[in-house]
Motif scaffolding. Structure first.
Motif, mmCIF file in Angstrom:
data_model
loop_
_atom_site.group_PDB
_atom_site.id
_atom_site.type_symbol
_atom_site.label_atom_id
_atom_site.label_comp_id
_atom_site.label_asym_id
_atom_site.label_seq_id
_atom_site.Cartn_x
_atom_site.Cartn_y
_atom_site.Cartn_z
ATOM 1 N N GLU A 15 33.107 46.733 45.454
ATOM 2 C CA GLU A 15 34.392 46.380 45.593
ATOM 3 C C GLU A 15 34.798 45.345 44.673
ATOM 4 N N LEU A 16 34.029 44.171 44.605
ATOM 5 C CA LEU A 16 34.248 43.183 43.670
ATOM 6 C C LEU A 16 34.277 43.678 42.153
ATOM 7 N N THR B 131 38.889 42.528 40.755
ATOM 8 C CA THR B 131 39.154 41.579 41.742
ATOM 9 C C THR B 131 40.355 40.706 40.992
ATOM 10 N N LEU C 7 43.307 39.318 36.870
ATOM 11 C CA LEU C 7 42.437 40.608 37.134
ATOM 12 C C LEU C 7 41.184 40.519 36.362
ATOM 13 N N GLN D 223 37.738 42.972 35.674
ATOM 14 C CA GLN D 223 37.021 44.103 35.919
ATOM 15 C C GLN D 223 35.885 44.178 35.244
#
Length: 559
Positions: free
Chosen positions: A228-229, A233, A246, A248
């Motif tokens: 998820e991280l 995030t 953000l 990614q």
């Protein structure tokens, strides 16, 4: 004859002083060792140091033998110590084959001596090892040596099986630094690192390879939280003003089987790097899990890269020409030079080798090969008295790294004595401000030399009007996906955008070429918008040299 208690105390005191002194006196230490070995009848004394368990298993350590009379064959005493960092120190004392047994008191005294020596060796070797194999980079992130140590220990302890290894490449972090400043960028990187590290916890390790590239290993029980991280995030960098950005990453993952034994680091690193490369070719926030097909793809990539050099020398690459046609007059108005690889009598599809050559700078050599052959053809056509049309040659974005690109292009064109107006260089859209500046410099330089320039595949990427406002192109090549399917639906957003972009381009003097035209309906849409120059299968596929020369001679396409 044994050693008196008084002499033992003297030796012990001297050893303590020698090994705890800040100034280590190697000569004094050797004198002490030889004296003790003589009095205790030791034929050979050896100490060994192995920084990691794997190095011990492979016999890659340091061995010190300060005393050896050549007759030491029987082990009298052997002590092995493993430090908290899993380094191993071994001390061994040998006697001669026929030597008499030592008393229990002598064995006890030698045990104390040897343990003190091992502790002393451990301290000195570990300090030096840490200096030579520092486990952190210059900014304080754990480095590859820390990963190697972790892998060595886990491999020996058989705890790697079932874990998850990954390589991540933070997406467009250069642009993050440009947007919020390098200082804040460093804060973001550190914060993101700590966020991932905290989730991994004691189940694994996270290290920095360099730049914005990281490698980690963790237990499968935290896989969901880690993924998820890594998928993307928000990371804070100014808590006072609640500023976040953000982050990614393109992530390559290898799910270690259980059980798993590592023979070399490449058993893990090769797989996560292959998966990471596949992730980078997709969108941001992508996680790609390794499978055996990637190994086959890597082998294919290596095969193409290996064969490429000999293919250049043997001129296996052929120039095919796809005509550009004026739909009003149906006259041949130009052509695009396209590369085809003729290998063992068969044509290798461009998609099977162009993306591979784009991985490094091989594509740049191919582009210049194509330009040279196009110039040769144009020169011959001129010498034969043919009516020559302008030929466009594709140049990869990789060329933007070449500060002398303009001079290199001119050298090829002028060496072949080709008038500049017959050459057009096609370049694709850029993604960063740095590339934009380089692109503008190159296009402007070509313009000054009378060489035409075209922006290729306009409408396929995240196009910006700055691209056609700030850079002096001659030609705008519009991808077929940007062309409306139905001219009658004038209110459709695609129609509106296409109509206005084409009108704007024409108003500022750009020639518009529409790619991929295949149907009569497409032609009607283009006529409605005054787009006259097209390229596509409706008129011709890419043609080998001899067939294109026929088109040159015919000049017009029949109705």
């Amino acid at each position: 004859m044994g050693v008196s208690h008084k002499q033992y105390v003297a030796y012990l005191t001297e050893l303590i002083l020698l090994t705890h002194s800040e100034e280590y006196d190697r000569e004094a230490y050797l004198v002490w060792v030889k004296s003790v070995c003589r009095d205790y009848r030791i034929a050979k004394a050896v100490t060994e140091f192995y920084p990691t368990p794997m190095m011990r298993r492979n016999g890659q350590g340091e061995i010190f033998c300060d005393v050896d009379n050549g007759k030491g064959v029987k082990i009298l005493l052997r002590i092995e110590l493993m430090t908290k960092t899993k380094s191993t120190i071994i001390g061994t004392l040998y006697t001669e084959e026929e030597d008499e047994e030592r008393t229990e008191e002598e064995k006890k005294q030698l045990d104390i001596f040897l343990r003190l020596i091992i502790g002393f060796v451990a301290r000195r070797r570990l300090i030096r090892t840490l200096q030579e194999f520092g486990f952190e980079d210059e900014t304080g992130f754990p480095n590859y040596r820390a990963l190697s140590r972790y892998l060595d220990i886990a491999n020996v302890e058989n705890t790697l099986g079932g874990k998850v290894a990954f390589h991540m490449d933070l997406h467009n972090f250069t642009m993050v630094n440009q947007e919020i400043g390098r200082k804040n960028g460093d804060i973001v990187m550190r914060t993101f690192f700590n966020m991932v590290k905290d989730v991994i916890g004691d189940t694994g390790i996270l290290i920095r390879l360099g730049g914005d590239k990281f490698v980690g290993i963790f237990d499968r029980k935290v896989k969901r939280q880690v993924f998820e991280l890594l998928s993307g995030t928000l990371v804070p960098y100014d808590k006072a003003e609640d500023k976040k950005i953000l982050v990614q990453a393109a992530v390559g993952v290898y799910m270690l089987p259980n059980p798993f034994t590592m023979n070399v680091y490449g058993d893990i690193m090769d797989k996560i790097m292959m998966a990471s490369m596949a992730a980078k070719q997709q969108t941001e926030g992508t996680i790609v899990i390794y499978d055996d097909r990637m190994k086959n793809e890597r082998n294919r990539t290596k095969k193409v890269q290996t064969d490429f050099r000999s293919a250049l020398v043997n001129e296996e690459f052929q120039v095919y020409y796809q005509p550009k046609v004026d739909i009003e007059t149906r006259k041949l108005s130009g052509a695009e030079a396209l590369c085809r690889w003729l290998k063992n009598g068969k044509i290798v599809p461009p998609l099977d080798f162009i993306p591979i050559l784009e991985i490094n700078t091989d594509i740049c050599d191919l582009d210049f090969y194509m330009l040279d052959h196009v110039c040769r053809h144009i020169r011959r056509w001129l010498d034969e008295g043919r009516d020559v049309v302008r030929i466009s040659v594709n140049f990869s974005r990789k060329h933007l790294m070449d500060v002398d690109l303009l001079e290199h292009i001119l050298e090829v064109v002028d060496r072949n004595k080709v008038p500049h107006e017959y050459i057009e260089i096609e370049l694709t859209e850029t993604t960063t401000d740095v590339q934009f500046r380089d692109l503008k410099r190159i296009v402007s330089g070509l313009q000054e030399q009378g060489i035409w320039t075209a922006v290729d595949d306009f409408g396929m990427g995240y196009s910006s009007l700055n691209l056609i406002r700030d850079i002096p192109w001659n030609v705008l090549k519009v991808d077929k996906n940007f062309v409306p399917k139905n001219a009658e639906d004038t209110g459709n957003i695609t129609n509106v955008m296409f109509r206005h972009v084409i009108s704007l381009a024409q108003d500022i003097g750009l020639e518009c070429v529409i790619e991929g035209v295949e149907t009569v309906d497409q032609l009607e849409v283009l006529r409605e918008n005054n787009c006259n120059i097209v390229q596509g299968y409706f008129f011709d596929r890419p043609l080998p040299l001899e067939e294109f020369e026929q088109r040159l001679d015919e000049k017009y396409y029949p109705e």
